[in-house]
Each structure stands twice: as C-alpha cells, then as structure tokens.
Scaffold this active site. Sequence first.
Site, PDB file in Angstrom:
ATOM      1  N   CYS A   1      41.225  28.823  38.441  1.00  0.00           N
ATOM      2  CA  CYS A   1      41.648  29.175  37.082  1.00  0.00           C
ATOM      3  C   CYS A   1      41.541  30.677  36.861  1.00  0.00           C
ATOM      4  O   CYS A   1      40.473  31.192  36.519  1.00  0.00           O
ATOM      5  CB  CYS A   1      40.807  28.425  36.057  1.00  0.00           C
ATOM      6  SG  CYS A   1      41.325  28.831  34.389  1.00  0.00           S
TER       7      CYS A   1
ATOM      8  N   CYS B   1      40.455  31.638  33.321  1.00  0.00           N
ATOM      9  CA  CYS B   1      39.029  31.505  32.981  1.00  0.00           C
ATOM     10  C   CYS B   1      38.221  32.621  33.638  1.00  0.00           C
ATOM     11  O   CYS B   1      37.292  33.137  33.054  1.00  0.00           O
ATOM     12  CB  CYS B   1      38.438  30.191  33.487  1.00  0.00           C
ATOM     13  SG  CYS B   1      39.551  28.837  33.521  1.00  0.00           S
ATOM     14  N   ASP B   2      38.540  32.929  34.877  1.00  0.00           N
ATOM     15  CA  ASP B   2      37.640  33.765  35.671  1.00  0.00           C
ATOM     16  C   ASP B   2      38.190  35.148  36.015  1.00  0.00           C
ATOM     17  O   ASP B   2      37.436  36.033  36.419  1.00  0.00           O
ATOM     18  CB  ASP B   2      37.314  33.043  36.998  1.00  0.00           C
ATOM     19  CG  ASP B   2      36.681  31.681  36.759  1.00  0.00           C
ATOM     20  OD1 ASP B   2      35.969  31.538  35.761  1.00  0.00           O
ATOM     21  OD2 ASP B   2      36.919  30.771  37.575  1.00  0.00           O
TER      22      ASP B   2
END
Length: 348
Positions: A168, A171-172
Amino acid sequence: MPEHVVIVGSGPAGWAAAIYTSRANLNPLAFEGAVTEDNRLQGTLPLGQLALTTEVENYPGFPAGDLSEYYRTALPSEHHWMIDMHQKEGCSGPELMHLMRQQATNFGTKVVTDDIVEVDFDVHPFKLKSMGGQEIEALSVIIATGARANYLGLPSEEKYKNAGVSACAVCDGALPRFRNKPLVVVGGGDSAVEEADYLSKFASTVYLIHRRDELRASKIMAQRAIDNPKIDIQWNSVVDEILGNDTDGVTGVRLKSTVDESTREVEAGGAFMAIGHTPNTNFLEGKLEMTDKKYLKWTVPFRTNTSVEGVFAAGDVADDYYRQAVTAAGTGCMAALDAERWLAAKGL
Ligand code: NAP
C-alpha cells in the site's frame, strides 16, 4: 432478539447496504472490522481498500478539480450556496468512505469495530461470533468483506514487511524511509501504475517491474506511467528476491528476466506489491459456495443471493471482474433490497 440484518464489512458495498437497510427500518448492525496490526499489514482495516487510495477520479458525482465554476454554471442560483461547501479538489478515497459511514450512521446503522470470525448458517436465526467474543443472532446477513492485496510469497518479502516491503503505497509511501530513494513497484495493472505515480512524488526513481512487455492497466493510466519521467518500467521482469539487511531493511531487489532467465540487481529503499487481490472469505470456508479463487458465488442471476437462503453477498468479495467502488456500492444496494424482500416474504 435476533438482529434483522447483520452487515459484515465496511467498504462501499457494506455502507450502501447499511444506508438502504437502515432507511428500510431494518435497524442494521454493521461489523466494520477490527483495528489490529494483522489487519493493517494485510490491508483489511475498517473502511476497506478505498481508505488506502488517494484521489477517487471515477466515482460518479465526485468530479476532480475545483468544482466552484462547475456549480456556478450547472446549478440554478438558489443552489449557489453549495459552491462554498465544495471549494476543494474532488474527493479522496478515505473521505468518500467516511462520508458513506456517516451517511449510514445518520440513518441509525449500529456499528461495531470488530471482525466476524465464525458463522453458523446451518441454523436460523444465523449465528455469528466476533473476534472480541460477541455472539450475535441474525435473521439475514450481508457479506461485504471485500478483497485484500496479494504478495509474491517470497520468504525475503515476509522478512521485510514493515521494513520496506508494502502492498500500500498510499499508507506507507510518505514515510521518511522511502523519501528521495529509488523504489520498486511490482505489477502492470491500474493499481501498480497508480502506486508508481503516487510514489514518484517522494522517490528519486520508481522502477515499475512488469512480467510482460505490455501493461494491463487502462490506456489512460498506462500513458500516465509512460509519460512520468520518474517512472522507469522494467519490462519482462519478475522479482526473484528482496535484498536487505537487519539495519536498513530493504536495500534492493534481484530481478529475473522472463525472457532469458538472466538476473540483475536493482538498488531500492522499498518494494511495493500491486499484483492483484484475494477475497476476504477465510471465515466462510465450507459455509458458503465459492469460486476456485475463493470469491463468493452469486447463485441467482442478477441477484445477490448466496448458496444459503437469507445470506447475501455484495462488492469485491463476490466480484473479481468489475471491482470498482461504484459497482460495489451498487451491489451493496442490491443486497439490501434482496435482504429486505426476503425478510418480508418470510414474514420476519
Ligand atoms: P490486476 O488488474 O489484476 O493486475 C495485476 C497485475 O499484477 C497484472 O499486471 C499481473 O500481470 C501482475 N501480477 C499478478 N501476479 C503476479 C505475480 N505473481 N508476479 C508478478 N506480477 C504479477 O489488479 P489491479 O491492478 O489491482 O486492478 C484490479 C482492478 O481494480 C482492475 O479492474 C482495475 O482497473 C481497478 N483499479 C482501478 C483504478 C483506477 O481506476 N484508478 C486503480 C486501481 C485499480 P499480468 O498483466 O501479466 O497478468
């Protein structure tokens, strides 16, 4: 007293089902999923996959860009007050999901932040059990647990999860460890291109690793990758090994050619997987009919019925073909109407 409708899942399918069943006075109970490290790592936190994306460009009703001029020309003057509300850029995935959740709770949907881990569909009312130990009886159930990102399955990939391996980018990707470094994205579909495009804002270079010589992504997305000077597409290549050490985490990948088996190493501070999805149906194994790929089977044409009467399925958990936010929301609405009519027909 058993619940009339229990909804399992909290993506667009789950919330659409919740909005419709709550407006039908069925007082739905929605299990939106648990907030755990395991769920974070496998991308199954509440609000689903859309909460892990950036801009949503294709959900009808949410055009991207500054909408004020659009409203000024499209709306009669008595509705111009909306212009002030919408002086921003389109809509993001997390925003869209929070709005859907809010819309469902506004109509009285009860929400529990937990996973359903066990079901018994051999009895009626159906029995469901949550990870936290809650036991629920339900007259009807709508499964909308969606799907999660796949990984390559390499031991080195497992070793460096949380240390440079991710599925992801949104997200990261903005973490300091990935900034101004070369990064790798694996895959050739829309997700891979979207992730590569997003990461190119932080990375020095993004290597897009694809096993063929043509992207699967839609034409417009593929062109975006080809036109982005920071994306370097490595054609006909697969990741053979994630390279790294205990101090730095991921330091690179070893690529293998799909044409001549030759290998080469590429330096990278992170490796992002974008190689498709697996439906979240583990807890339904042996309980409902599934396809070879473990997606739930819709058993009646143009209906959301599953193999158990009174249990319906909506969204990506039963759809490996369209997999769009709008189709998920559409089948969520269908499942709600199917459940409502089934309960009415049974006099429940
Ligand atoms: P996908 O379309 O199934 O693409 C998966 C990609 O990963 C393919 O290119 C596939 O290669 C590759 N792949 C699969 N297994 C692999 C392995 N073991 N090793 C190396 N490569 C592997 O999945 P997706 O990109 O997640 O898209 C899913 C759906 O969501 C699509 O319908 C897509 O249009 C949609 N989507 C839309 C947007 C958007 O509109 N903004 C964004 C993201 C996703 P092959 O091509 O060789 O099979």
